[in-house]
Design an enzyme around this catalytic site. Structure first.
Site, mmCIF file in Angstrom:
data_model
loop_
_atom_site.group_PDB
_atom_site.id
_atom_site.type_symbol
_atom_site.label_atom_id
_atom_site.label_comp_id
_atom_site.label_asym_id
_atom_site.label_seq_id
_atom_site.Cartn_x
_atom_site.Cartn_y
_atom_site.Cartn_z
ATOM 1 N N HIS A 54 -11.432 -5.463 8.038
ATOM 2 C CA HIS A 54 -12.154 -5.246 6.788
ATOM 3 C C HIS A 54 -13.420 -4.422 7.009
ATOM 4 O O HIS A 54 -14.250 -4.330 6.126
ATOM 5 C CB HIS A 54 -12.552 -6.581 6.151
ATOM 6 C CG HIS A 54 -11.407 -7.358 5.572
ATOM 7 N ND1 HIS A 54 -10.479 -7.988 6.344
ATOM 8 C CD2 HIS A 54 -11.051 -7.609 4.288
ATOM 9 C CE1 HIS A 54 -9.598 -8.598 5.551
ATOM 10 N NE2 HIS A 54 -9.919 -8.383 4.305
ATOM 11 N N GLU A 60 0.816 -1.213 0.000
ATOM 12 C CA GLU A 60 0.000 0.000 0.000
ATOM 13 C C GLU A 60 0.848 1.259 0.000
ATOM 14 O O GLU A 60 0.520 2.242 -0.674
ATOM 15 C CB GLU A 60 -0.960 -0.009 1.196
ATOM 16 C CG GLU A 60 -2.073 -1.057 1.097
ATOM 17 C CD GLU A 60 -1.603 -2.481 1.354
ATOM 18 O OE1 GLU A 60 -0.454 -2.678 1.801
ATOM 19 O OE2 GLU A 60 -2.382 -3.421 1.094
HETATM 20 C C1 LIG Z 1 -1.864 -5.066 4.114
HETATM 21 C C2 LIG Z 1 -2.886 -5.863 3.392
HETATM 22 N N1 LIG Z 1 -3.256 -5.500 2.157
HETATM 23 C C3 LIG Z 1 -4.191 -6.199 1.497
HETATM 24 C C4 LIG Z 1 -4.762 -7.274 2.065
HETATM 25 C C5 LIG Z 1 -5.838 -8.035 1.306
HETATM 26 N N2 LIG Z 1 -5.296 -9.347 0.985
HETATM 27 C C6 LIG Z 1 -5.534 -10.390 1.792
HETATM 28 S S1 LIG Z 1 -4.677 -11.700 1.355
HETATM 29 C C7 LIG Z 1 -4.013 -10.944 0.022
HETATM 30 C C8 LIG Z 1 -3.055 -11.690 -0.854
HETATM 31 C C9 LIG Z 1 -1.896 -12.203 -0.095
HETATM 32 O O1 LIG Z 1 -1.090 -12.959 -0.918
HETATM 33 P P1 LIG Z 1 0.142 -13.759 -0.347
HETATM 34 O O2 LIG Z 1 0.927 -12.913 0.597
HETATM 35 O O3 LIG Z 1 0.873 -14.332 -1.489
HETATM 36 O O4 LIG Z 1 -0.505 -14.902 0.536
HETATM 37 P P2 LIG Z 1 -1.585 -16.004 0.102
HETATM 38 O O5 LIG Z 1 -2.930 -15.404 0.370
HETATM 39 O O6 LIG Z 1 -1.347 -16.332 -1.313
HETATM 40 O O7 LIG Z 1 -1.350 -17.154 1.012
HETATM 41 C C10 LIG Z 1 -4.462 -9.641 -0.049
HETATM 42 C C11 LIG Z 1 -4.081 -8.698 -1.100
HETATM 43 C C12 LIG Z 1 -4.354 -7.629 3.368
HETATM 44 N N3 LIG Z 1 -4.876 -8.672 4.025
HETATM 45 N N4 LIG Z 1 -3.410 -6.919 3.998
#
Ligand SMILES: Cc1ncc(C[n+]2csc(CCOP(=O)(O)OP(=O)(O)O)c2C)c(N)n1
Lengths: 384, 326
Positions: B129, B60
């Protein structure tokens, strides 16, 4: 001054021990007893069955949105199996198998996904933190916990988890850098499932691996076959040994695939191909480990069936417990939202608690210590 | 005229703005191929391609920091933060830079960008959220903050935000995305930032709100009319910074009573500012103390109990009656 090359003694090791057919590299095979190996399988199977059951519950509206962890079992269990109970577990949100193995009652985990804070309370006797939703933010807590261990002279290690997408956040870099600079005993486990919601790995990083990022922080980075529980176990064990000897953090880049949608609110059809998913389906961690155990004569269909029946029974019980709890007066108490924010409930929250109680027709249940702010419109004299 | 929901109307505004002005770019996590987790950027990538609609790494601070750079270099970035609960990572960039460049450079370097994010509770989401923290941004000198309450004003405010020469925080009450439809005109409407609207005229009490709580306020006004014969005037702030003092102050001067409603926490919230301005301007017209009906000063409870946190129609009616009884 001529152009010269500086040399570094950095490499990225890659580790895989059991192949897709269940053949093992004898030289790398860890010395685990038959019972331990079967235990490992059972935990993975348990986690898988819970994941499937949760999906079911979600579809029936009995729990809310949750991230599935199918395919992550080898990373979670392989790593968490290598630490002691007194070590620290600092999760993200896709580590179902770790929570189960660390002794979190299943009904509590289910409560979390059913929208109850009570599901985030760690059980007694473990050094665990609850699920962390803002990605990568927990890595700094892990580093701080490790730094505190050094300051206090405790020989505990910290296992922390994050996804490949999370490696883009500033907190990822700061977390590893702090641990490196302060030589904190932290193992950073990347669950590299190659997706952050819809974005593939190459939208997060231009590097081939996450492991090689370790170079920039001066710590070891290992690329691990994340579908091979033994490889994860061995890599973690080695990282822990280094950490306990005072050699600081390690970054493990555990490569797997996200077999399911990101969460139950996501539809991956938009952004990824079936072919790719099918290719990875064959490399799935339970199949591979089962083949290995079968080859060793430890597992057969009948044994597995028996395990499954027992597990399903346990899950059924836990779901029942969760739903009873979810309806209980104690857990459904909305006034509890004011009670845990501070050590002592400050006056302004007492006032608000009373306000909510009144709106629920329960005003008399909440103490009304004399307080001029309580309800000015109700009590103050007009005209002043 | 078309009947559309708010998700669609914001999408429509982005589409129109991108068509009109090639400087407008849309960026964020999953805004491209996936078309946004709430589908707000639907069709944009297909129509405008990688250069104008692009997925960013999951960061972000990176999204907002680079948007600042793009805005400085002549583009009009509309950056999506996937959930308002994650824009704190970007707050440093907003507070230290987006909000200050113009002032710091005496007008030479400016940051015409929009940060949009789904905000608020009511969709049974996970922790982080559901919060409504618009007050943080109102409290940051140099930022503008707007919050629509329906499809029509959502589109008009988005156009205003994109046209605005300063950084604008555009918070979308996500509980409203698909809750109801409204007619929006064929031609583009642009709503001035800094103007509130009287959405229901009345003479007995003023209800002031914005965003998701506008619906319970309007319902409460209806109920007060039916059950008590009370004529409530309802004001939609729409723009929280700058705040249109004149509109609500004039209304309170007329009615003598006010209730200010929002979902965000109470302490140092938007309602606190509204009440102060009422006191400063029309104190002597007041027949009763102004009541704040807001979220409590606690994190939004996990979803099994979030409904107890959100101000609903009953609570608005009760607050109004209390004020009227005083
Ligand atoms: C700081 C933040 N930004 C956005 C989100 C929304 N979000 C939740 S999971 C995710 C993807 C995360 O991907 P990754 O780190 O590869 O983990 P995965 O979910 O694939 O296990 C996003 C964008 C969040 N939880 N936290």
């Amino acid at each position: 001054m001529p152009r010269k090359e500086l040399e570094f003694d950095y490499t990225v090791e890659t580790l895989s021990i059991v192949d897709e057919e269940g053949n093992v590299d004898k030289a790398l095979e860890p010395k685990l007893s038959d019972k331990e190996l079967l235990d490992m399988f059972r935990w993975m199977l348990y986690s898988r069955r819970v994941d499937e059951r949760q999906l079911n519950l979600q579809r029936q509206g009995r729990i809310g949105t949750f991230p599935q962890s199918t395919g992550h079992e080898a990373i979670g269990l392989g790593s968490v199996f290598a630490i002691e109970k007194s070590d620290w577990f600092v999760p993200a949100y896709r580590e179902l198998v770790c929570f189960l193995y660390r002794g979190w009652p299943l009904e509590r985990l289910l409560l979390y996904w059913a929208g109850f804070e009570e599901g985030a309370v760690p059980p007694e006797g473990v050094n665990d933190l609850p699920i962390c939703v803002p990605v990568a933010s927990q890595l700094l807590h892990a580093s701080g916990i490790g730094m505190a261990n050094n300051i206090k002279g405790e020989n505990k290690v910290v296992l922390t988890y994050f996804g490949d997408g999370s490696s883009s956040e500033g907190d990822f870099h700061e977390g590893i850098n702090f641990a490196a600079v302060f030589n904190a005993p932290v193992i950073f486990v990347c669950e590299n499932n190659q997706f952050a919601i819809s974005e593939p790995l190459h939208k997060q990083t231009r590097t081939k691996t996450i492991a090689q990022k370790a170079v920039g922080y001066g710590v070891p980075g290992v690329r691990v076959d994340g579908n091979d529980v033994l490889a994860v176990y061995v890599a973690t064990k080695e990282a822990i040994e280094r950490a306990r000897k005072g050699e600081g953090p390690t970054l493990l880049d555990c490569l797997t695939y996200r077999y399911t949608p990101h969460t139950t609110a996501d539809d991956p059809k938009k952004y990824r191909s079936d072919e790719e998913a099918q290719k990875w389906a064959k490399r799935e961690p339970l199949i591979r480990f089962a083949k290995y155990l079968e080859k060793k004569g430890l597992l057969n269909d009948e044994k597995r069936q028996k395990m499954e029946t027992e597990i399903d029974e346990e899950i059924k019980e836990a779901v029942k417990k969760m739903e009873t709890l979810a309806k209980s007066k104690e857990l459904m108490e909305p006034l509890a939202m004011f009670d845990f924010l501070y050590a002592d409930v400050p006056v302004h929250l007492e006032v608000q608690k009373h306000e909510l109680a009144e709106s629920l027709g329960r005003g008399d249940e909440v103490s009304t210590k004399s307080n001029p702010q309580r309800s000015i419109a109700g009590t103050a004299k007009r005209g002043g | 005229m078309a009947e559309i929901n708010m998700a669609k109307s914001i999408n429509m505004a982005l589409f129109e703005a991108m068509e009109k002005d090639s400087r407008v770019v849309v960026l964020g996590q999953d805004v491209g191929i996936d078309e946004g987790v709430f589908r707000i950027t639907e069709g944009l990538h297909a129509k405008f391609g990688d250069k104008r609609v692009f997925d960013t790494p999951l960061a972000e601070s990176g999204i907002i920091g680079t948007s600042i750079g793009m805005a400085i270099n002549g583009l009009l970035p509309v950056a999506e933060i996937q959930f308002a609960g994650f824009d704190y990572y970007a707050y440093q960039q907003l507070e230290s830079h987006a909000a200050r460049f113009r002032n710091r450079t005496r007008g030479r370097v400016t940051v015409p960008m929009v940060m949009r994010a789904p905000s608020g509770a009511g969709i049974r989401a996970l922790e982080h959220h559901s919060e409504s923290r618009e007050a943080i941004y109102c409290h940051t000198p140099g930022l503008k903050v707007v919050m629509p309450s329906g499809p029509r004003n959502a589109r008009a405010l988005m156009h205003a935000a994109i046209n605005d020469p300063d950084p604008v925080i555009y918070y979308e009450p996500k509980a409203l995305y698909r809750l109801f439809k409204e007619e929006v005109p064929d031609e583009i409407e642009v709503m001035p930032i800094g103007k509130a609207q009287v959405v229901r005229p009345g003479s007995d009490i003023t209800i002031i709100s914005y965003g998701a709580t506008m619906r319970p306020c309007l319902e409460a006004a209806e109920l007060l009319m039916e059950e008590d014969g009370v004529k409530a005037e309802v004001i939609d702030l729409l723009s929280l910074m700058p705040l249109d003092t004149e509109t609500f102050v004039n209304s309170v001067a007329k009615t003598g009573r006010a209730v200010v409603v929002h979902e965000g926490p109470r302490a140092c919230g938007v309602a606190a500012e509204v009440v102060s301005r009422i006191n400063e301007n029309v104190f002597l017209y007041l027949e009763a103390p102004v009541i704040r009906l807001t979220g409590y000063d606690v994190p939004v409870p996990y979803f099994s109990k979030e409904k107890f946190y959100i101000p609903d129609t009953d609570k608005v009616v009760e607050a109004c009656r209390k004020t009227l009884r005083f």
